[in-house]
Design an enzyme around this catalytic site. Structure first.
Site, short mmCIF file in Angstrom:
data_model
loop_
_atom_site.label_atom_id
_atom_site.label_comp_id
_atom_site.label_asym_id
_atom_site.label_seq_id
_atom_site.Cartn_x
_atom_site.Cartn_y
_atom_site.Cartn_z
N GLU A 86 0.85 -1.20 0.00
CA GLU A 86 0.00 0.00 0.00
C GLU A 86 0.88 1.25 0.00
O GLU A 86 1.99 1.26 0.52
CB GLU A 86 -0.98 -0.02 1.19
CG GLU A 86 -0.35 -0.06 2.58
CD GLU A 86 -0.07 1.29 3.16
OE1 GLU A 86 -0.49 2.29 2.53
OE2 GLU A 86 0.60 1.37 4.19
N LEU A 88 -0.62 4.41 0.82
CA LEU A 88 -1.46 5.46 1.42
C LEU A 88 -0.64 6.34 2.34
O LEU A 88 0.28 5.87 3.01
CB LEU A 88 -2.59 4.82 2.24
CG LEU A 88 -3.40 3.70 1.60
CD1 LEU A 88 -4.43 3.18 2.59
CD2 LEU A 88 -4.07 4.20 0.33
N ARG A 89 -1.01 7.61 2.36
CA ARG A 89 -0.37 8.54 3.31
C ARG A 89 -1.34 8.81 4.45
O ARG A 89 -2.55 8.91 4.22
CB ARG A 89 -0.05 9.87 2.63
CG ARG A 89 1.04 9.81 1.60
CD ARG A 89 0.99 11.03 0.71
NE ARG A 89 -0.31 11.14 0.03
CZ ARG A 89 -0.68 12.18 -0.69
NH1 ARG A 89 0.11 13.21 -0.81
NH2 ARG A 89 -1.87 12.19 -1.29
N LYS A 139 7.84 -1.38 -2.68
CA LYS A 139 7.42 -0.60 -1.51
C LYS A 139 8.63 0.00 -0.76
O LYS A 139 8.69 1.20 -0.52
CB LYS A 139 6.60 -1.51 -0.57
CG LYS A 139 6.28 -0.89 0.76
CD LYS A 139 5.29 0.24 0.63
CE LYS A 139 5.13 0.95 1.96
NZ LYS A 139 4.04 1.87 2.00
N ASN A 143 9.54 4.14 -0.66
CA ASN A 143 9.64 4.93 0.57
C ASN A 143 11.06 5.44 0.79
O ASN A 143 11.27 6.59 1.19
CB ASN A 143 9.18 4.10 1.78
CG ASN A 143 7.69 4.26 2.02
OD1 ASN A 143 6.97 4.85 1.21
ND2 ASN A 143 7.20 3.72 3.13
N PHE A 184 8.32 16.06 -2.32
CA PHE A 184 9.25 15.55 -1.30
C PHE A 184 10.64 16.19 -1.38
O PHE A 184 11.64 15.56 -1.08
CB PHE A 184 9.31 14.01 -1.35
CG PHE A 184 8.09 13.43 -0.68
CD1 PHE A 184 6.85 13.52 -1.28
CD2 PHE A 184 8.17 12.84 0.58
CE1 PHE A 184 5.71 13.06 -0.64
CE2 PHE A 184 7.03 12.38 1.22
CZ PHE A 184 5.80 12.49 0.61
N CYS A 195 6.42 5.30 9.18
CA CYS A 195 6.81 4.58 7.95
C CYS A 195 8.27 4.81 7.55
O CYS A 195 9.07 3.88 7.56
CB CYS A 195 5.89 4.96 6.81
SG CYS A 195 4.17 4.63 7.20
N LYS A 255 3.49 15.32 10.96
CA LYS A 255 3.13 16.15 9.80
C LYS A 255 1.72 16.66 10.05
O LYS A 255 1.04 16.18 10.96
CB LYS A 255 3.22 15.34 8.50
CG LYS A 255 2.19 14.23 8.38
CD LYS A 255 2.22 13.61 6.99
CE LYS A 255 1.05 12.69 6.78
NZ LYS A 255 1.01 12.07 5.47
N ARG A 262 4.19 9.46 16.32
CA ARG A 262 5.23 8.43 16.26
C ARG A 262 6.42 8.93 15.43
O ARG A 262 6.26 9.40 14.32
CB ARG A 262 4.67 7.13 15.66
CG ARG A 262 3.78 6.38 16.64
CD ARG A 262 3.17 5.17 16.01
NE ARG A 262 2.21 5.53 14.98
CZ ARG A 262 1.64 4.65 14.14
NH1 ARG A 262 1.97 3.38 14.22
NH2 ARG A 262 0.76 5.04 13.24
C1 UGA Z 1 4.55 7.63 3.63
C2 UGA Z 1 4.46 7.59 2.11
O1 UGA Z 1 4.35 8.91 1.58
C3 UGA Z 1 3.27 6.76 1.65
O2 UGA Z 1 3.25 6.67 0.23
C4 UGA Z 1 3.39 5.36 2.26
O3 UGA Z 1 2.27 4.55 1.93
C5 UGA Z 1 3.46 5.48 3.78
O4 UGA Z 1 4.58 6.29 4.15
C6 UGA Z 1 3.59 4.09 4.34
O5 UGA Z 1 4.63 3.47 4.11
O6 UGA Z 1 2.62 3.56 4.90
P1 UGA Z 1 3.31 9.04 5.57
O7 UGA Z 1 4.27 8.39 6.52
O8 UGA Z 1 1.87 9.10 5.92
O9 UGA Z 1 3.40 8.32 4.12
O10 UGA Z 1 3.78 10.55 5.42
P2 UGA Z 1 4.45 11.46 4.29
O11 UGA Z 1 3.43 12.39 3.78
O12 UGA Z 1 5.19 10.64 3.29
O13 UGA Z 1 5.48 12.30 5.16
C7 UGA Z 1 6.53 11.64 5.88
C8 UGA Z 1 7.42 12.65 6.56
O14 UGA Z 1 8.20 13.35 5.61
C9 UGA Z 1 6.69 13.72 7.37
O15 UGA Z 1 7.34 13.89 8.61
C10 UGA Z 1 6.81 14.98 6.53
O16 UGA Z 1 6.81 16.15 7.30
C11 UGA Z 1 8.16 14.75 5.87
N1 UGA Z 1 8.34 15.47 4.60
C12 UGA Z 1 7.58 15.17 3.53
C13 UGA Z 1 9.33 16.44 4.50
O17 UGA Z 1 10.06 16.73 5.48
N2 UGA Z 1 9.51 17.08 3.30
C14 UGA Z 1 8.77 16.79 2.21
O18 UGA Z 1 9.00 17.41 1.14
C15 UGA Z 1 7.77 15.81 2.32
#
Ligand code: UGA
Length: 369
Positions: A86, A88-89, A139, A143, A184, A195, A255, A262
């Site tokens: 998956e 999903l965010r 996957k 990530n 990103f 994640c 975020k 976590r």
């Molecule tokens: C992430 C992936 O984006 C999903 O595609 C994946 O399914 C998920 O992990 C998972 O493995 O289940 P998520 O952990 O919900 O999703 O959050 P993200 O939106 O990816 O952000 C992760 C972290 O990166 C956050 O702390 C955010 O603040 C940081 N981030 C993101 C940055 O510091 N800079 C960016 O440009 C983007």
């Protein structure tokens, strides 16, 4: 329909998704005990052909292991193991589910492929049909690559700080190249959540086990693990000692749009500055209850963003919630003891803040006060 009986659910299902937790062990290796245990239970209860779909984020070759469990505890011919990672965010999971960039299906037979394609038939997207090992790798590789982009931007932001360049312009222009994309590439205090940190550690572990040294993954983690200290040093450069200073914190979740703390870099930040004697007053629109479970009474929790800044010696923005970006900064200035803002997510309008008389510092932002 909900049930806590694996027997009942197994009897009633044609397809079973395994979505259990795969937490990190102290070594970084993914702990697959829950995957194994649930597989065993399903295998024992099989009475007709069932497609077993591995959905949890797992290292490559986990489906092979699941198959072994079924060979021992299940009946031959009643199962096939597939992988369907998956993407999903948190905070936009429902939208992501219905609007995926791709659906990855790792299977060993046409029958399994047909069953999964049929299940997802209402979703219009690209279907990637492959073997289970490739699906599992997709996957971890995805990530890790996303996290790598963030750490890349964060290291660039440090360069920008040194030479007085602007990270936002640098990453904006980089992102205009479609081969790179702007996603990103936002610099800040680093990535957190349940994640990226976990998956990178697991991917690193598995590549080592395979006899490889995927140094980029280690570097990605290393940059991330030092980004909070990098940010704290900026504050210390301005405020001198943190001991006995009242510091206002906006944002606790890893975020925006989630209450999840976590592996939140905000929590890391707070733990570090309170160990130096700082007195933290924090506010978050959704994550206070969860933060309390971790930070307990080591900090004060404010009822709103303005109460948090009252008499504080600086404001640190750590999660980019919209309500922080749109805050009334004239009011903030009146409430703060000193007009210092440290923006850990590079989201505030520093030109405006400077006009109001703030000292502003982001990460890699070209702005001398
Ligand atoms: C992430 C992936 O984006 C999903 O595609 C994946 O399914 C998920 O992990 C998972 O493995 O289940 P998520 O952990 O919900 O999703 O959050 P993200 O939106 O990816 O952000 C992760 C972290 O990166 C956050 O702390 C955010 O603040 C940081 N981030 C993101 C940055 O510091 N800079 C960016 O440009 C983007």
């Amino acid at each position: 329909e909900f049930s806590d009986s694996i027997k009942y659910a197994t009897e009633k299902s044609e397809i079973i998704f395994i979505c259990v937790n795969t937490p990190p062990k102290p070594t970084g290796e993914a702990d697959l005990i829950y995957v194994e245990e649930v597989s065993k239970e399903i295998a024992r209860n099989l009475s007709k052909f069932t497609l077993i779909v591995e959905k949890s984020t797992v290292p490559v070759e986990t489906c092979e292991r699941i198959k072994q469990v079924f060979e021992i505890y299940g009946k031959k011919g009643l199962y096939e193991i597939a992988s369907n990672p998956e993407f999903l965010r948190e905070g936009s999971a429902v939208y992501d589910f219905f609007n995926p960039d791709r659906i990855v299906i790792g299977v060993e037979s046409k029958k399994a492929e047909k069953m999964l394609k049929n299940l997802y038939k209402k979703i219009k997207t690209t279907f990637v049909i492959t073997d289970t090992k490739s699906a599992e790798l997709i996957k971890h590789a995805s990530n890790s690559f996303l996290a790598l982009k963030i750490s890349y931007a964060n290291m660039l932001s440090r360069i920008c700080d040194i030479v007085n360049a602007d990270i936002k312009m640098v990453t904006y222009a980089m992102g205009l190249d479609k081969r790179i994309s702007s996603e990103f590439l936002k610099a800040g205090i680093g990535f957190g959540g349940s994640c990226f940190p976990k998956d990178l550690m697991a991917f690193n572990f598995i590549t080592k086990k395979l006899g490889l040294n995927f140094k980029i993954i280690e570097d990605t983690l290393e940059i991330n693990n030092t980004q909070v200290d990098y940010f704290i040093n900026k504050i210390k450069n301005k405020l001198w000692n943190l001991n006995r200073k009242k510091i206002a914190v906006w944002g606790l979740s890893f975020k925006p749009e989630t209450d999840d703390v976590r592996n939140s870099q905000a929590i890391e930040f707070i733990k570090k500055i309170i160990s130096e004697g700082a007195q933290v007053v924090a506010y978050d629109p959704k994550a206070i209850e969860n933060a309390k479970k971790v930070l307990k009474e080591s900090i004060l929790y404010a009822k709103d963003k303005y109460t948090a800044v009252e008499n504080a010696e600086c404001l640190c923005l750590l999660t980019e919630w919209k309500e922080f970006i749109n805050a009334d900064f004239k009011k903030v200035k009146q409430l703060l003891q000193a007009p210092f803002i440290f923006d850990g997510r590079n989201v505030l309008n520093y030109k405006y803040l400077k006009k109001l008389g703030f000292y502003y510092e982001g990460i890699g932002i070209r702005c001398t006060s």
